[in-house]
Structures are given as structure tokens and as C-alpha cells.
Design an enzyme around this catalytic site. Structure first.
Site, short mmCIF file in Angstrom:
data_model
loop_
_atom_site.label_atom_id
_atom_site.label_comp_id
_atom_site.label_asym_id
_atom_site.label_seq_id
_atom_site.Cartn_x
_atom_site.Cartn_y
_atom_site.Cartn_z
N SER A 198 -9.77 -0.79 7.23
CA SER A 198 -9.20 -0.63 5.89
C SER A 198 -8.49 -1.83 5.31
O SER A 198 -8.17 -1.83 4.13
CB SER A 198 -8.25 0.56 5.87
OG SER A 198 -8.99 1.73 5.67
N LYS B 252 0.85 -1.19 0.00
CA LYS B 252 0.00 0.00 0.00
C LYS B 252 0.89 1.24 0.00
O LYS B 252 1.94 1.26 0.67
CB LYS B 252 -0.89 -0.05 1.25
CG LYS B 252 -1.91 1.07 1.36
CD LYS B 252 -2.80 0.88 2.60
CE LYS B 252 -3.86 1.94 2.74
NZ LYS B 252 -4.74 1.72 3.91
N SER C 21 -9.72 1.64 3.05
CA SER C 21 -8.87 2.41 2.17
C SER C 21 -7.82 1.58 1.43
O SER C 21 -7.24 2.07 0.46
CB SER C 21 -8.16 3.50 2.98
OG SER C 21 -7.28 2.93 3.93
N1 GLN Z 1 -13.08 3.73 6.40
C1 GLN Z 1 -12.54 4.21 7.65
C2 GLN Z 1 -12.23 5.68 7.52
O1 GLN Z 1 -12.55 6.24 6.55
C3 GLN Z 1 -11.36 3.40 8.02
C4 GLN Z 1 -10.14 3.77 7.27
C5 GLN Z 1 -8.95 2.97 7.66
O2 GLN Z 1 -9.06 1.94 8.33
N2 GLN Z 1 -7.81 3.49 7.31
O3 GLN Z 1 -11.66 6.26 8.38
#
Ligand code: GLN
Length: 484
Positions: free
Chosen positions: A177, A78, A153
Site C-alpha cells: 500500500s 494517511k 491503499s
Molecule cells: N492491496 C492490498 C490489500 O488490499 C494491500 C493493502 C495494504 O498494503 N494495506 O490488502
């Protein structure tokens, strides 16, 4: 077809010298060339460097180097993890031109285990989002239906594994994420216990919630990666000096294991097909010898609100460092304030700005007690719910996400709808425990993957891996390939 295989299959073939690391790497690169124009899992990748690493692995294999569980295996990263001399964008324009001066600890560890570490995988900007639509590089598409989001994400990390563009990948998980995109793309995704894996070299979103973890094609591959990544690191004071078990050896039967089923997770917004798949999975686990116990996590209702206060508060502090002075892009101005405003105004996308504003607000002196302090107290209640449940059960089973992959654009105009897609994954980060998502079925039309989440005690990764592996071995959901 080497790119379609798992770490364990490929490691066996490499050990027998039936294939070379170069052939495996080339097979992944060919697959990227064939499908990534449609998927856009990668922001960039350096084929030459990847092949040079493969050749080095082949030389080690020839010399008979032993004890490197990932020797010759291509693992993609990532775009939030630092790799020395490579760009690091975090899916943002604000880091344009930035080159990492050092390797993240996980990168060092994967390399020490022999992996070919390559590529920059697409993500929501600074890991803020659930769909990978918030990337400055454009969205990633779900390999099962390219009109749909891959989750986020770590959408690039999940899509790349599902589309066999790499053998496994790393993501980061602050509120789901890793697990949510794994569920939506039909792969395995594991968020380790807070402190299990060093965060050194992971660009911080919300430091008290962030963890790095693997996305893989099988539970056993996830176990291998977790073992290679884990351990105390003096450069991350929140990493815990807890011995790293042999996670692969933990994948034995589940007879007598107690699994909790939380009443609070069977909410109205849960898609009926997802619910049916989870119900069937729970019966399957019972059939495999697990004892299913009804439990309660009474503060579940507050998780999303609590998370969006704590995560944004921490993000507003962490992202203050992107000011045009130290990193990446700069927009010149007549004075310092104008330069800051110009750089941050042009560099950050709308979701990141929204979070910084929200986070700054909840930390401001007039509102700190009402929002931030209160959220911290509720966080403790949420953690206590779990610790109490774990006095009677070894793990907890839930859906990973309320629905299968939604359409690109479907929720991007409505941040609250988007935030609600994290409803089942967020509590795990607030509580600092571990969680894994594994494939447990498909919706009927269109055919999209559904994920099952298993949550474990702090440092209880062995239990959730064991349950996940037993489920995987007795069902046919993993290893199914999208129509690409
Ligand atoms: N979808 C969640 C957010 O927008 C989690 C994101 C993540 O785990 N980095 O914060």
C-alpha cells in the site's frame, strides 16, 4: 512554487532564511485549493492549525534551533494514523465522530524532528484495497490522469505528493500500500522492515504485516523521513531495538553491490511497457557498477493466496473492536446483537465485509488447519526463499506493479483481479523485509508512471536506499510533474 520543492531543497532554504515555514505551508495550502477538487487526495485538512505550526517552526528557526531535520516541512498523513484531537476515519463511515485521544509514535517523532504534521489523506477503507476506490469518502484520482486510480491503499498519500500538495507524506503498507501507489503516481515509497518503525497509533489491519513508511519526491527525502520515524518504542512490542543508522549518509555509490533478478517475477501478466522499463533499469544498474545475479524465489506463486488468508484472518480479529460501543458511529437496536449488526452492517463497506467474512472463515475450527495454519507454513517458505537469496545478493530488483494506473471502475467489480495487482509487493510483507519503489519510466499513451521495486534484507534499508539513490541520480524519471 515552494510546494514543488523537496525536503532537502527546502531545508537548505530555511537554514539560509531565504524562505519561511509559513510561506512553504501557504504554498502547499494554495496548491491544495487549486488542485484537490480534481484529485481528492485529502479527506480533510485544518489550514489554521497547519499555519500555526508553521509559525512555531519559524520562531524556532529565528532562535537558531539546530538538529531538527524536518523543521518547517509540511508532511501530510494517511487517515489511518492517530493525531491527538483530530478525526481518524480510516476511510470508513464506522469511525464517524471518533476523535483520537493520543498521537501515534510516528507523529510524535515527526514533530520532534520539527515537521508540520497536517491533513487526513484518503485511503481504501481500513487500508483494504489497491485503488483507493474503497474509501467511504469517494475515490482519489491519479494526478497523471484523473480518469485513473492512484493505486492504494495509500492513494491519497501518493497523489498528494505527486500533485505537490504536501512536501512528503506517510502511508502504511500491509501488502504494497505504500509502494504500489508510489509507483502509479511516480513518487518514491518505502516500506521499512517489520519492526523498524513503531506501529503505535496506526489502526491495525493485519498486525503481523503492517508497517508505516514515507512517500516522498526523492530517495534522499525518503531517507531523511525514515531516519526521523524509526526506532524502538516500548509501546509497540514488535518494534526492534536496532540502532537507527544515518540513512542519508548511506547514499554513496553502488560499485560491486550484488542485485538479484528473480525469474519468477517476469510473469505473463506484466505489461510490456512496464517490463521494458524494468529491463532498461536493470541495465542501468549494471552500468552503474552493480553486479546483476539471476536468482530464484520458488514460492512466489503462493504469495497472493497466502497473503489473502493471513491478512483477512488478522483483519477479522482486529476489526472486531468496531462494534458501536467503543468507537465512532452506532446504529441503535432493540438489543445488543441488533445494535452490533446494525452498526457493522451500516458502517463497513463491501470490501471490508468481504475480508471479515473470509478471515472469520479461514480461522473457524473446521478450516483453521486447512487454510490459516497452512498459510502460516507457506509464509515461512516464502521468507526462507528471501533469506536464502540474501545470502548471495544485497538486494533484489523487480517491477513494483504489473501495470501502470488502471481506470477508475476497471477492476472494482472483480476483487480477484484487484488482488492480483499486488502480486509483486505482497511477498515483502510476508517475509518481513524492506522494499522501496522508485520511478523508472512512463508508458507511452497515455503517459503514466512506472515503478521499480528494490527489496532488501531485514534492516537492509541502507542498501536499497543506496541503489535507489544511485539510479535516481543517473536518470531523469524523478521530479517530473503531472499536467495539472
Ligand atoms: N492491496 C492490498 C490489500 O488490499 C494491500 C493493502 C495494504 O498494503 N494495506 O490488502
Amino acid at each position: 512554487m515552494l510546494h514543488r520543492l523537496t525536503i532537502s531543497d527546502l531545508a537548505a532554504k530555511l537554514a539560509r532564511r531565504e524562505v519561511s515555514a509559513r510561506e512553504i505551508m501557504q504554498s502547499c495550502l494554495d496548491q491544495i485549493a487549486r488542485v484537490d477538487g480534481r484529485i481528492h487526495a485529502f479527506i480533510s485538512h485544518d489550514a489554521e492549525d497547519a499555519l500555526a505550526q508553521a509559525d512555531a517552526a519559524d520562531r524556532e528557526l529565528t532562535r537558531g534551533v539546530a538538529g531538527k531535520p524536518l523543521l518547517g516541512i509540511p508532511i501530510a498523513l494517511k487517515d489511518v494514523l492517530a493525531v491527538k484531537n483530530q478525526p481518524l476515519h480510516c476511510g470508513s463511515k464506522i469511525l464517524d465522530g471518533f476523535i483520537s485521544p493520543y498521537d501515534a509514535t510516528v507523529v510524535e517523532k515527526l514533530r520532534a524532528a520539527g515537521a508540520i504534521v497536517f491533513g487526513r489523506l484518503n485511503m481504501d477503507e481500513f487500508a483494504m484495497g489497491s485503488s483507493t476506490e474503497n474509501s467511504a469518502f469517494g475515490p482519489t484520482r491519479n494526478p497523471w490522469d484523473i480518469e485513473r486510480i492512484p493505486g492504494g491503499s495509500s492513494g491519497g498519500s501518493a497523489a498528494a505528493v505527486a500533485a505537490d500538495e504536501c512536501i512528503a507524506s506517510l502511508g502504511s503498507d500491509t501488502g504494497g500500500s505504500i509502494r504500489q501507489p508510489a509507483a502509479l503516481c511516480g513518487v518514491v515509497g518505502l516500506k521499512p522492515t517489520y519492526g523498524r518503525v513503531s506501529r503505535y497509533g496506526l489502526v491495525a489491519f493485519a498486525s503481523s504485516l503492517d508497517q508505516i513508511g514515507p512517500l516522498a519526491k526523492t530517495v534522499s527525502d525518503a531517507a531523511t523521513l525514515l531516519g526521523a520515524m524509526s526506532g524502538h518504542d516500548p509501546r509497540d512490542s514488535t518494534s526492534v531495538p536496532q540502532p537507527v543508522p544515518d540513512y542519508g549518509a548511506a547514499l554513496t555509490g553502488i560499485k560491486g553491490i550484488k542485485i538479484g533478478l528473480p525469474a519468477e517475477y517476469m510473469i505473463g501478466g506484466l505489461d510490456p511497457e512496464a517490463k521494458a522499463a524494468v529491463d532498461t533499469a536493470v541495465k542501468k544498474l549494471a552500468g552503474l557498477g552493480a553486479e546483476i545475479v539471476d536468482i530464484s524465489l520458488p514460492h512466489t506463486d503462493y504469495a497472493v493466496a497466502t497473503y489473502y488468508i493471513i491478512a483477512t484472518a488478522e483483519a477479522s480479529a482486529n476489526l472486531a473492536r468496531f462494534d458501536g460501543v467503543r468507537y465512532g458511529a452506532r446504529v441503535e437496536g432493540a438489543d445488543l446483537a441488533e445494535m452490533y449488526c446494525g452498526t457493522r452492517g451500516a458502517g463497513f463497506g463491501p470490501e471490508v465485509k468481504r475480508r471479515i467474512i473470509l478471515g472469520t472463515y479461514v480461522l473457524s475450527s473446521g478450516y483453521y488447519d486447512a487454510y490459516y495454519l497452512r498459510a502460516q507454513k507457506v509464509r515461512t517458505l516464502i521468507r526462507n526463499d528471501f533469506l536464502q537469496a540474501f545470502e548471495t545478493v544485497d538486494a533484489i530488483v523487480t517491477p513494483t506493479a504489473p501495470t501502470a494506473a488502471f481506470r477508475i471502475g476497471e477492476k472494482s467489480a472483480d476483487p480477484l483481479q484487484m488482488y492480483l495487482s499486488d502480486i509483486f509487493t505482497i511477498s515483502c510483507n510476508l517475509a518481513g523485509i524492506c522494499g522501496i519503489s522508485i520511478p523508472c519510466g512512463f508508458t507511452s499513451a497515455p503517459r503514466l508512471p512506472i515503478g521499480l521495486q528494490l527489496l532488501g534484507k531485514p534492516f537492509g534499508e541502507e542498501s536499497i536506499l543506496k541503489i535507489a539513490a544511485a539510479f535516481e541520480q543517473d536518470t531523469a524519471w524523478h521530479g517530473q510533474k503531472p499536467p495539472l
